[in-house]
Scaffold this motif. Sequence first.
Motif, PDB file in Angstrom:
ATOM      1  N   PRO A 146       0.804  -1.238   0.000  1.00 17.46           N
ATOM      2  CA  PRO A 146       0.000   0.000   0.000  1.00 17.46           C
ATOM      3  C   PRO A 146       0.830   1.278   0.000  1.00 17.46           C
ATOM      4  O   PRO A 146       0.445   2.268  -0.624  1.00 17.46           O
ATOM      5  N   PHE A 147       1.986   1.270   0.698  1.00 15.14           N
ATOM      6  CA  PHE A 147       2.765   2.514   0.762  1.00 15.14           C
ATOM      7  C   PHE A 147       3.337   2.874  -0.608  1.00 15.14           C
ATOM      8  O   PHE A 147       3.428   4.059  -0.956  1.00 15.14           O
ATOM      9  N   LEU A 148       3.683   1.842  -1.423  1.00 15.16           N
ATOM     10  CA  LEU A 148       4.209   2.121  -2.754  1.00 15.16           C
ATOM     11  C   LEU A 148       3.114   2.665  -3.668  1.00 15.16           C
ATOM     12  O   LEU A 148       3.325   3.641  -4.398  1.00 15.16           O
ATOM     13  N   VAL A 149       1.937   2.038  -3.613  1.00 12.47           N
ATOM     14  CA  VAL A 149       0.805   2.542  -4.393  1.00 12.47           C
ATOM     15  C   VAL A 149       0.461   3.954  -3.943  1.00 12.47           C
ATOM     16  O   VAL A 149       0.168   4.831  -4.764  1.00 12.47           O
ATOM     17  N   GLY A 150       0.508   4.192  -2.629  1.00 13.66           N
ATOM     18  CA  GLY A 150       0.224   5.522  -2.110  1.00 13.66           C
ATOM     19  C   GLY A 150       1.201   6.565  -2.603  1.00 13.66           C
ATOM     20  O   GLY A 150       0.807   7.678  -2.981  1.00 13.66           O
ATOM     21  N   LEU A 151       2.483   6.228  -2.621  1.00 17.26           N
ATOM     22  CA  LEU A 151       3.490   7.174  -3.107  1.00 17.26           C
ATOM     23  C   LEU A 151       3.280   7.494  -4.587  1.00 17.26           C
ATOM     24  O   LEU A 151       3.422   8.649  -5.010  1.00 17.26           O
ATOM     25  N   LEU A 152       2.936   6.476  -5.378  1.00 12.56           N
ATOM     26  CA  LEU A 152       2.686   6.698  -6.808  1.00 12.56           C
ATOM     27  C   LEU A 152       1.471   7.591  -7.019  1.00 12.56           C
ATOM     28  O   LEU A 152       1.497   8.524  -7.837  1.00 12.56           O
ATOM     29  N   LEU A 153       0.384   7.306  -6.285  1.00  7.54           N
ATOM     30  CA  LEU A 153      -0.824   8.131  -6.406  1.00  7.54           C
ATOM     31  C   LEU A 153      -0.566   9.552  -5.912  1.00  7.54           C
ATOM     32  O   LEU A 153      -1.088  10.522  -6.485  1.00  7.54           O
ATOM     33  N   ALA A 178      -6.516   8.350  -1.090  1.00  4.50           N
ATOM     34  CA  ALA A 178      -5.905   7.524  -0.052  1.00  4.50           C
ATOM     35  C   ALA A 178      -6.601   6.163   0.045  1.00  4.50           C
ATOM     36  O   ALA A 178      -5.947   5.129   0.213  1.00  4.50           O
ATOM     37  N   SER A 179      -7.923   6.148  -0.083  1.00  5.38           N
ATOM     38  CA  SER A 179      -8.677   4.893  -0.037  1.00  5.38           C
ATOM     39  C   SER A 179      -8.342   4.009  -1.232  1.00  5.38           C
ATOM     40  O   SER A 179      -8.297   2.782  -1.114  1.00  5.38           O
ATOM     41  N   LEU A 180      -8.110   4.629  -2.377  1.00  5.16           N
ATOM     42  CA  LEU A 180      -7.745   3.862  -3.565  1.00  5.16           C
ATOM     43  C   LEU A 180      -6.403   3.170  -3.368  1.00  5.16           C
ATOM     44  O   LEU A 180      -6.225   2.010  -3.761  1.00  5.16           O
ATOM     45  N   ALA A 181      -5.462   3.864  -2.745  1.00  7.27           N
ATOM     46  CA  ALA A 181      -4.168   3.244  -2.449  1.00  7.27           C
ATOM     47  C   ALA A 181      -4.334   2.045  -1.533  1.00  7.27           C
ATOM     48  O   ALA A 181      -3.636   1.035  -1.663  1.00  7.27           O
ATOM     49  N   LEU A 182      -5.277   2.145  -0.625  1.00 11.61           N
ATOM     50  CA  LEU A 182      -5.554   1.054   0.311  1.00 11.61           C
ATOM     51  C   LEU A 182      -6.291  -0.095  -0.359  1.00 11.61           C
ATOM     52  O   LEU A 182      -6.157  -1.253   0.043  1.00 11.61           O
ATOM     53  N   ALA A 183      -7.070   0.215  -1.406  1.00 11.94           N
ATOM     54  CA  ALA A 183      -7.966  -0.776  -2.010  1.00 11.94           C
ATOM     55  C   ALA A 183      -7.309  -1.650  -3.072  1.00 11.94           C
ATOM     56  O   ALA A 183      -7.853  -2.701  -3.415  1.00 11.94           O
ATOM     57  N   VAL A 184      -6.183  -1.233  -3.604  1.00  4.71           N
ATOM     58  CA  VAL A 184      -5.594  -1.950  -4.743  1.00  4.71           C
ATOM     59  C   VAL A 184      -5.278  -3.403  -4.401  1.00  4.71           C
ATOM     60  O   VAL A 184      -5.664  -4.330  -5.121  1.00  4.71           O
ATOM     61  N   ALA A 185      -4.576  -3.627  -3.290  1.00  3.18           N
ATOM     62  CA  ALA A 185      -4.206  -4.994  -2.921  1.00  3.18           C
ATOM     63  C   ALA A 185      -5.439  -5.830  -2.593  1.00  3.18           C
ATOM     64  O   ALA A 185      -5.555  -6.993  -3.020  1.00  3.18           O
ATOM     65  N   GLY A 186      -6.397  -5.254  -1.856  1.00  2.92           N
ATOM     66  CA  GLY A 186      -7.615  -5.984  -1.519  1.00  2.92           C
ATOM     67  C   GLY A 186      -8.438  -6.308  -2.750  1.00  2.92           C
ATOM     68  O   GLY A 186      -9.001  -7.402  -2.866  1.00  2.92           O
ATOM     69  N   GLY A 187      -8.522  -5.355  -3.678  1.00  2.00           N
ATOM     70  CA  GLY A 187      -9.253  -5.598  -4.920  1.00  2.00           C
ATOM     71  C   GLY A 187      -8.615  -6.691  -5.755  1.00  2.00           C
ATOM     72  O   GLY A 187      -9.301  -7.516  -6.356  1.00  2.00           O
ATOM     73  N   GLY A 188      -7.283  -6.730  -5.777  1.00  2.00           N
ATOM     74  CA  GLY A 188      -6.589  -7.793  -6.500  1.00  2.00           C
ATOM     75  C   GLY A 188      -6.866  -9.163  -5.905  1.00  2.00           C
ATOM     76  O   GLY A 188      -7.071 -10.141  -6.616  1.00  2.00           O
TER      77      GLY A 188
END
Length: 309
Positions: A146-153, A178-188
Amino acid sequence: MARLGLRLLYGVIVVWGAFTGAFFLLYIVPGDAAGGLTAGADGGDVRQLLAEQRELLGLDRPVYVQYWGALTGALRGDFGESIYQRRPAVDVYFESFPETLKLALLGLLLAVVLGVTLSVVIELVNWSWARELLITLPPIAVSLPPFLVGLLLLQVCAFQLHWIKAVSDPSFSGLLVASLALAVAGGGSISQLLTANLRGALTSPYIETARNWGLSRFDIVVRHALKNAALPVVTSLGTTVGVMVGGTVLTETVFSRLGVGRLVVDAVDGRDMPLVLVAVTISAVIFVVVNLVVDALYPLLDKRIRWEG
């Protein structure tokens, strides 16, 4: 009822294990809260001041005495005062909880929407090359922290597109990113499970009957196969909630949001034992309760399943 009682027992063990693990992990980490309180002091009385603070906080007592005191207090709902804020740790925690709850709930909703949408699209795409390309996306999403996705977003949405503020954006747009960064791994994770179940459901006899009736592929996938394929995904939501709870710490740190995540990071850094224990314990309770609710709902969603005992 026997199975439900066993699940409750497992839940108690999980909460106790989380509490105990947090206590001893924080205990063995070098340094303590007394060192933080006396930081910056100089002169010959530093050692005496440190010893006085350790005695005042009870840190000079044997570890088993400290643990037993913390455990019995927690059982009464009293985790003690935050060492630095000098207020009940429970009150400090719940002041920050609403912001984290919004982040986690929106992240869970986005994870479900992303996972279900991607799985349906994979089954509806007619080109084999596009389908194979889409199938590779869920494993990639799960592997991204999540932190990597968050940094990219944050780089794209804040510094390039200027949609949100780079620090502590209180707007809905900031919460959404911020929620999208959190959701990527769960959505996958949801998409991986749902895609496999959909492929199994589409080979069922009732699907062949639907095809013989001349239904479109969209109706077959969405109206018929998706309902049965989604049942195992309901069970996985308990694990997804656990991922969300853990991911909020990193996500709030990346986006500089004021919530439980930031609170826990600061508490661990300052060895604020009461605040860390209340945060870990409540997170464990949330995880256990969600899994119990999912287990209770599953027989209602699938009439073939019944509680045993």
